[in-house]
Structures are given as structure tokens and as C-alpha cells.
Design a protein around this motif. Sequence first.
Motif, mmCIF file in Angstrom:
data_model
loop_
_atom_site.group_PDB
_atom_site.id
_atom_site.type_symbol
_atom_site.label_atom_id
_atom_site.label_comp_id
_atom_site.label_asym_id
_atom_site.label_seq_id
_atom_site.Cartn_x
_atom_site.Cartn_y
_atom_site.Cartn_z
ATOM 1 N N ALA B 184 0.837 -1.205 0.000
ATOM 2 C CA ALA B 184 0.000 0.000 0.000
ATOM 3 C C ALA B 184 0.869 1.250 0.000
ATOM 4 N N VAL B 185 1.955 1.197 0.779
ATOM 5 C CA VAL B 185 2.821 2.382 0.834
ATOM 6 C C VAL B 185 3.482 2.625 -0.514
ATOM 7 N N TYR B 186 4.012 1.563 -1.136
ATOM 8 C CA TYR B 186 4.646 1.755 -2.447
ATOM 9 C C TYR B 186 3.624 2.256 -3.469
ATOM 10 N N LEU B 187 2.410 1.716 -3.390
ATOM 11 C CA LEU B 187 1.420 2.037 -4.419
ATOM 12 C C LEU B 187 0.995 3.506 -4.385
ATOM 13 N N THR B 188 1.095 4.132 -3.212
ATOM 14 C CA THR B 188 0.727 5.554 -3.180
ATOM 15 C C THR B 188 1.572 6.349 -4.161
ATOM 16 N N LEU B 189 2.760 5.858 -4.485
ATOM 17 C CA LEU B 189 3.643 6.613 -5.377
ATOM 18 C C LEU B 189 3.559 6.144 -6.818
ATOM 19 N N GLU B 190 2.682 5.191 -7.103
ATOM 20 C CA GLU B 190 2.605 4.669 -8.468
ATOM 21 C C GLU B 190 1.581 5.410 -9.315
ATOM 22 N N THR B 191 0.970 6.451 -8.780
ATOM 23 C CA THR B 191 -0.090 7.138 -9.519
ATOM 24 C C THR B 191 -0.049 8.639 -9.245
ATOM 25 N N ASP B 192 -0.554 9.414 -10.215
ATOM 26 C CA ASP B 192 -0.695 10.851 -10.000
ATOM 27 C C ASP B 192 -2.120 11.210 -9.594
ATOM 28 N N ASP B 193 -3.006 10.250 -9.732
ATOM 29 C CA ASP B 193 -4.413 10.489 -9.471
ATOM 30 C C ASP B 193 -4.634 10.596 -7.959
ATOM 31 N N VAL B 194 -5.050 11.778 -7.497
ATOM 32 C CA VAL B 194 -5.137 12.016 -6.054
ATOM 33 C C VAL B 194 -6.155 11.082 -5.404
ATOM 34 N N ALA B 195 -7.263 10.824 -6.086
ATOM 35 C CA ALA B 195 -8.296 9.973 -5.488
ATOM 36 C C ALA B 195 -7.750 8.561 -5.242
ATOM 37 N N ILE B 196 -7.010 8.057 -6.220
ATOM 38 C CA ILE B 196 -6.432 6.724 -6.067
ATOM 39 C C ILE B 196 -5.389 6.728 -4.959
ATOM 40 N N GLN B 197 -4.613 7.809 -4.936
ATOM 41 C CA GLN B 197 -3.600 7.914 -3.895
ATOM 42 C C GLN B 197 -4.256 7.856 -2.519
ATOM 43 N N GLU B 198 -5.395 8.527 -2.403
ATOM 44 C CA GLU B 198 -6.121 8.510 -1.131
ATOM 45 C C GLU B 198 -6.593 7.088 -0.799
ATOM 46 N N ASP B 199 -7.042 6.364 -1.842
ATOM 47 C CA ASP B 199 -7.454 4.975 -1.604
ATOM 48 C C ASP B 199 -6.309 4.182 -0.980
ATOM 49 N N PHE B 200 -5.143 4.323 -1.592
ATOM 50 C CA PHE B 200 -4.018 3.542 -1.078
ATOM 51 C C PHE B 200 -3.537 4.064 0.270
ATOM 52 N N ARG B 201 -3.715 5.349 0.490
ATOM 53 C CA ARG B 201 -3.335 5.892 1.799
ATOM 54 C C ARG B 201 -4.176 5.228 2.890
ATOM 55 N N LEU B 202 -5.487 5.157 2.628
ATOM 56 C CA LEU B 202 -6.365 4.537 3.609
ATOM 57 C C LEU B 202 -5.945 3.093 3.853
ATOM 58 N N ARG B 203 -5.635 2.381 2.754
ATOM 59 C CA ARG B 203 -5.220 0.987 2.902
ATOM 60 C C ARG B 203 -3.913 0.889 3.674
ATOM 61 N N ALA B 204 -2.999 1.830 3.406
ATOM 62 C CA ALA B 204 -1.721 1.807 4.109
ATOM 63 C C ALA B 204 -1.944 1.997 5.612
ATOM 64 N N LEU B 205 -2.857 2.881 5.951
ATOM 65 C CA LEU B 205 -3.117 3.111 7.384
ATOM 66 C C LEU B 205 -3.692 1.860 8.034
ATOM 67 N N ILE B 206 -4.687 1.273 7.373
ATOM 68 C CA ILE B 206 -5.285 0.052 7.940
ATOM 69 C C ILE B 206 -4.213 -1.011 8.126
ATOM 70 N N ALA B 207 -3.371 -1.186 7.084
ATOM 71 C CA ALA B 207 -2.355 -2.235 7.147
ATOM 72 C C ALA B 207 -1.350 -1.955 8.250
ATOM 73 N N THR B 208 -0.948 -0.695 8.388
ATOM 74 C CA THR B 208 0.057 -0.369 9.396
ATOM 75 C C THR B 208 -0.467 -0.693 10.791
ATOM 76 N N ILE B 209 -1.735 -0.374 11.012
ATOM 77 C CA ILE B 209 -2.316 -0.687 12.323
ATOM 78 C C ILE B 209 -2.408 -2.200 12.513
ATOM 79 N N SER B 210 -2.790 -2.908 11.446
ATOM 80 C CA SER B 210 -2.850 -4.374 11.578
ATOM 81 C C SER B 210 -1.480 -4.959 11.891
ATOM 82 N N VAL B 211 -0.447 -4.388 11.288
ATOM 83 C CA VAL B 211 0.899 -4.883 11.594
ATOM 84 C C VAL B 211 1.172 -4.711 13.082
#
Lengths: 429, 337
Positions: B184-211
Motif C-alpha cells: 500500500a505504501v509503495y502504491l501511493t507513489l505509483e499514480t498521479d491520481d489524487v483519489a487513487i492515492q487517497e485509496d491507497f493511503r487509507l489501505r496503508a493506514l489500515i495495514a500499518t495498524i494491523s501490523v
Amino acid sequence: MEDLLVARFQMAMSLGFHIIFACVGIAMPLLMVIAEGMWLKTGDNTYLTLAKRWSKGTAIMFAVGAVSGTVLSFELGLLWPTFMAYAGPIIGMPFSLEGLAFFIEAIFLGIYLYGWERVPRKIHWMSGIMVLLGGTFSGIFVVTANAWMNTPVGFSIVDGKVTDIDPIAAMLNPSSFTQALHMTLAAFMAVAFAVAGIHAYFLRREPQNQFHRKAFAIALCVGAIVSILQPISGDISAKRLAKYQPIKLAAMEGQWETVRGAPLRIGGIPDEDNEVTRYALEIPKALSFLANFDPNSEIMGLKDVPRENRPPVAIVHFAFQIMVACGIVMIVAGILGGWLAWRKKGIPTQEWYLKFITICSPLGFIAIEAGWTVTEVGRQPWIIYNIMKTKDAVTSMPNLIIPFIGFTILYLFLSVVVVILLRRQIFYE
Amino acid sequence: MIGLEVYLAVIMLISLILYMLTGGADFGGGVWDLFAIGPRAKTQRDIIHHALAPIWEANHVWLIVIVVLLFVAFPVAFATIGTALHIPLTLMLIGIVLRGTAFVFRTYDDQSERVHLRWSRLFAIASIITPIMLGIALGAIASGTINADPETAIVDTDFVSSWLKPFPFAIGLFTLTICAMLAAVYLTLETDDVAIQEDFRLRALIATISVGVMACISFLLSTNGAPAIRAGLGNSYWSIPFHIVTGLIAILGIWSIWSRQFKLARIVIPIQVTLIILGWGFAQYPNLVAPNLTFSNTAAPDSVLKPVLIIILCGGILLIPAFWYLYKVFKGRSLTE
Ligand code: HDD
Ligand code: HEM
Ligand code: HEM
């Protein structure tokens, strides 16, 4: 079924599956590099299209090769832990080098397949060369590990324990050169004929199609050259066997008695209970001559070793006949192609010749499967020749039939999908 | 004088770290492929696909390197692991085969939505099974339940009980969450589309907490599940500073994702993962397969280890520029800008 037998089946099935994809990984880069090189030289865009089309099919094959190879590296431990605890350090050298070759191959493959628009042309072409080198060397290295199982050297045994390991000597064992040479040629030959056969099929429908003409010419050229070298290399292998693994040679030829001036047998059915080979066409003294360059030299027969140390004779004999038969047909195809091309000063696209090449397309792969059966089944009952028996190497894990059925279904499924996808690539684009 | 086997152990640990940071993230890509939901699901999948396609085969080779080094340098350990963990490793292999093939088949099969989605599902499910099984195997190795004789390589095992336990399963899930977080963290940098970036940001947060949650659960279970590791992580002279640093890095990681400092997160999160694996490595040392097999009593002789180390050294000199070029060509934008 007995677990040992299942383990052997699983190993054979996994290897027989992997080898097809591995050969594509070795030889397709050569064809692609030739096509792309022609494009760089002539500027003819047909060559570029060709290289790109070939690289798509290759990408599918590569992925299956990589994952089935990974399965094999684990299977050595999952199925033959005792063998690996014993042999791991001795044959570690080629496997470590192979790991390096894989990296080179995988890195440059990524650049080659996905970098058409991203890297300069020259660098793209050089990446193709690196993939070719990586693939060829990974094949060579892994075959030297197998060669060591046939002629184990580079260590000593003191009180049942391995000492004085010399991994370099183990890697350069007496079979390494002959096997690696024969296998590398086999990979180029099988793939070149398969590709030539596919394009020959299309040329029969559209004789003037430039794309298929060029593809056919490149593949046939490679195939014809290699098909002339292959029997020479096979003969070197046979001479090596006469010296180091006479029992395997005896099984290949169905030779029961130790005699001077042994005949070469074509066809025939070995009868293991009565210890004779019947109905074979025998060429007098030819085996002795081929094995030692001396028509009266002595050839060891199967009766010289106790029954429990003999390989399954019939399988080895039949497999050997199949390999040689396929080889002969392909040599004829190669020489004929060269002669036709020389007479016509162009690509040999006679209808009957195209038909012939189409029929030849699976022969190389059949020969490879048969050849490996000769080598591996001919080594039985030993996993390390004259040192460790296969039955002593197998895992203690029970119920091996379950993973065996699982992997068989998985590989059947993959084979079907690969065939469907390759058809799509070949027919519809 | 440090034995040669220690260098090999270090190289294997580094390879494992690199495998997690690269190949692990590829598995995580599969997780987010499965959880691609909402109006932008298709775009998410496409981005994941483009991020993985050129590099996954090279990333995958790290696993092969680990296996090869294990059987070259520590043959008895390889035989032991292959015997006692036959079942989870076989399942992992099936996962590896399905994941790799489903991924390419998706690219080259019929491009209709239905077919595409079918391969995507297979790819995603296999991407989830594989790291769980890998984690289970690592957890079982750490747990000290595989009794092998270092001399004869004979293992006393019923093939099940060493891994069918809470602790290895916790490590399996822990591994999965790490993969998902990295991806999720890497994917935030794979796009310029802000909405998609936000999607991956949310996923990164969920994953980080799960870790974080899985780290705590694993630590608690280790009291019974892997006492030697627990003692190593809890009572060594380095344990307190280590936990403080890891904790700080974890907080920095979450903060950087929260505040959309994605380039920072792409550096900090891998460091966090590196620390987790290093901590495990240090806690486990000198055991390779606890309790009986250590790095030194299973090591191959120096005449084998020396040439292997030379190959690795020369290989490194060859490979580092090659890898650098690969990532520069395909990840250049997200790495430098
Ligand atoms: C395209 C494939 C192909 C073709 C046309 C041939 N072979 Fe072959 N052969 C192989 C592919 C192969 C192989 C699959 O690559 C093997 C298995 C192990 C090895 O090293 O090469 C092999 C093994 C093999 C062996 C056993 C070596 C060993 O056990 O170490 C011998 C003696 C020969 N071959 C001899 C021949 C001869 C005399 C051929 C004459 C036409 C021939 N082969 C054609
Ligand atoms: C004669 C037999 C073999 C030959 C010629 C051969 C050759 C190759 C080649 C050329 C590749 C890379 C191409 C591709 O990905 O398709 C490959 C992949 C692989 N092979 Fe084999 N191989 C053989 C047998 C084995 C055996 C016995 C093992 C393991 C014990 C093995 C392990 C692997 C692995 C792990 C890979 C994947 C590497 C990657 O990810 O790129 N191979 N093999
Ligand atoms: C890819 C080409 C290969 C094929 C098609 C092949 C085929 C086979 C077959 C048919 C068997 C079963 C023999 C029997 O049990 O009767 C076998 C066994 C085996 N092969 Fe190969 N082989 C290949 C290459 C290799 C290589 C390169 C290695 C090792 C580096 C290897 C290692 C083994 C081992 C460990 C066994 C099991 C023990 C035994 O049956 O002797 N093979 N293989």
C-alpha cells in the motif's frame, strides 16, 4: 502405491514439466535477439514485429518456467532430504552460480519485455543478449549438478562421512561437459524446430506472408545448424557412458552379455526375466566401434551386475531409441533444408517441405523427455551413482500420493491454459 | 575469528529482508487486488498490475537464493525443514505457482471483464496464501519444536504438530500484514491520481495498524509459542534500545502516511520491516532450527563456504548495477521526483 515410487514419479513429473519451459527460456532469447538484430541492421519493421510477437509468447513460458523451477528447488528437500543433507554442499557450487544466472536473466527479462519504449534500442538489444546468457548458463550449471549424480567426484568418504569436499572438482566432473553441451544444443534444437514448424504451418496457408517467411527462415537456420552438431555431441556422451556408466549403456542397448565386438541394436524388446533382447535389428560390432573407436573392444553387459543393481532395461532402451529416432528425422530435415535453400538461393518453401517441418515441430521436445528418461532411469537404482541408492534418499513423510496428485492436477491445468493462450497469441493477433 | 557460516547467515538474513521488501510487497499487491473495491476498483487493479509486471520475476529470485544458500551452507537444516514442514511448504509452493501464472495469464488471456476478473481473483487468493504459509514455516522454525539430530539429520516429527499451533499462525498473519503494508505504501507513489492515492493511503493506514496488532499478538503468543525468541527479544542487552527504536520508527511511519508524506513513508516503512526481521534474526541466533540445530553445528565445511562467499561477492558486484538499472527504468519517476 509405495511412497518411494510416488516420490520418483513426482520428481520426474516436475522435471519433465519444467524442462519444456526451461528450454524455451534458453532458446527463445536467441531467436528474438536475431530478429531484433536484423531490425536494427536493416530497419525492416517486419523484424521488429517478429521480435515483439515472439517476446509475448516467451513471457508466458518464462513465468511458468520460473515458478516450476522454484517448486523443484524446494522439492529436492521435500522429497530427497537425505540426498540433500549428503550432497547439498558438494553440488552447491553450480546451484549458487545458477542463482546468479537467474538474477541476470530475470532482471534483463523485465527490461526486455516491458522496456521497448523505455530504454534506447541498443540497450534493449543488449538486454536480450543478457537474457540469453543468463538462461543458457542457468541450464549449464544445473546440468553439471545432475552430471555429478552420474559421476560423483570431488570428495572422500571416511567412516561413512563426507570429507575433503572440493566443490570445483565436483562441478567439473567427467560428465559435466558432455551433458551440458548435449543439453544446451538440445534446447536450441527443440525450440528452433517447434517455432519453425508453427510458422511453416502458416506459410502453407499464405506462402507470401513476409512475417512468417522471416520467422521460418531464422528458426530453420538455427535448427538446421544445431541438428548437425547434436549427434556428434550425443556420440561424445555415449563414449563417456562406456567409460563411466557401462551399465547404463548396456541398458540403452539391451546388451546382456559382456562381449567383444558388441552389435548396435535398432528396435527390439528387452526381456528382463530371461535376460535377452529379442527382435532387434543388429548391426555387427557397431556398438563397440561407436563406444571406443575399436570394433573389437569389450562392452560390459547387464549380467555383470546383480539384478537389484540394474536399471529398468526396457524403459531405458525404448527411451533411447525414441531419442535417436527423433534426432535422425531432424537431421534429415536440417540437411534437406540447407540443400533446398542452396539450390533455390532462398527460403525453402516447397509445400511438401513445409509439411515435413510442421510434422517435425514436436520431435525435439519428445527427444528431450526421452533423453532425460535415459539418463535418469538409466542411473537407477542409484541417486548418486554407486554411492547412494534412491530408496535411501527418500523422505520419511507418508502419504506422498496427495501432493503428487495435487501437483499433477495443477500442472495439467497449467498446460491446458498455456496451450490456449499460446494459440491466442499465435492465431488472433 | 568469526566463522564463515556467520557471514552466510548474515547474507541469508539480508536476502530474506530484501525478499520481504520486494517480493513481499508483490504479495501485498495481490491483497489489494482482492480488496479493490469502490468506484475506482478497476483503476486500482491496473495500477497494481503495472507496478508489478516488470519486476516480480526478479524480486522472486531472492527466495530461490535463500533456499539455495540454505542447502549449500546448512544442508542438515534444509533436510530437516523439508521433512518437518513438508505440508506448509507444499501449500506455499502451490501458492507460488498459481500466483505467478495467474498474473501472466491475466495479461495474455481474453481481455473481457469476466475472464480478467477470474484470473485476478486467483492471483489475489494465491498472493494471500503464500505469505501466510511462509510465515507459518518461519514461525515453526522459530518455535523450538522441531527436534532434529545435527549428526544424522534424522527428524523426530509427526509432520503436523510443529506448525499447527497458534504461534506459527500468528506469524503467518503477521507476515501477510507486513506484505500488505509495504504494497500500500509503495502504491501511493505509483499514480498521479489524487483519489487513487487517497485509496491507497487509507489501505496503508489500515495495514500499518494491523501490523502493530499482529506484532503484539505474536509477542504475547511467543511466551509459550517460542520461548527462546521471547527471551532473546525480552532480556538481551540490546532489547530495550531495540524496542524503543522500532517503536519510534513505527510511529514515524504512521505519521508520514497520515500526513501524506508518501516519499518519507516509502523510506520509513521498509526500515520498520527491516528492524522487525533483524530483531527476529538476533533473537534466534545462534539457533537455525531451534532447539538442536545451530548455524555452526549444521554448517558445511569451509572448503564449500569459501567459494560460495566469493560467488556472492562477485555476484553482488554484477547485480547491484543491474538491479539499480531495472528499478531506475521502471520506478524512476516514483524514486527520484
Ligand atoms: C533435441 C533433443 C535430443 C536429440 C535429437 C538427441 N538427444 Fe541425446 N539427450 C538429450 C537430448 C537429445 C537430452 C535430453 O538433452 C539428454 C538427457 C541428459 C543429457 O545430458 O542430455 C540426452 C542424453 C543422451 C545420452 C545419455 C547421456 C548421459 O546419461 O549422461 C546419450 C548417450 C545420448 N543422449 C546420445 C544421443 C545420440 C547418439 C543422439 C543422436 C541422434 C541424440 N542423443 C539425440
Ligand atoms: C536440465 C535441467 C534444467 C534446465 C536446463 C534448467 C534451465 C532453466 C532455465 C533456463 C530457467 C530460466 C528460464 C525460465 O524461467 O523459464 C530455469 C528456471 C528455474 N529453474 Fe531450471 N533447469 C533445469 C532443472 C532444474 C532443476 C533440477 C532445478 C532445481 C533443483 C531448477 C530450478 C530452477 C528455478 C528455481 C528456476 C526459476 C528461476 C527464476 O525465477 O527465474 N531447474 N531453469
Ligand atoms: C529437466 C530435465 C530432467 C528430467 C526430465 C529428469 C527426469 C527425471 C526422471 C524421469 C526421474 C525419475 C527416475 C526414476 O526414478 O526412475 C528423475 C529423478 C531425479 N532427478 Fe532428474 N531429470 C532432469 C534433470 C535433473 C537435474 C538437473 C537434477 C539435479 C540437479 C535432477 C535430479 C533428480 C533427482 C534428485 C531425482 C530423484 C532420485 C532418482 O530417482 O534418482 N534431475 N529425474
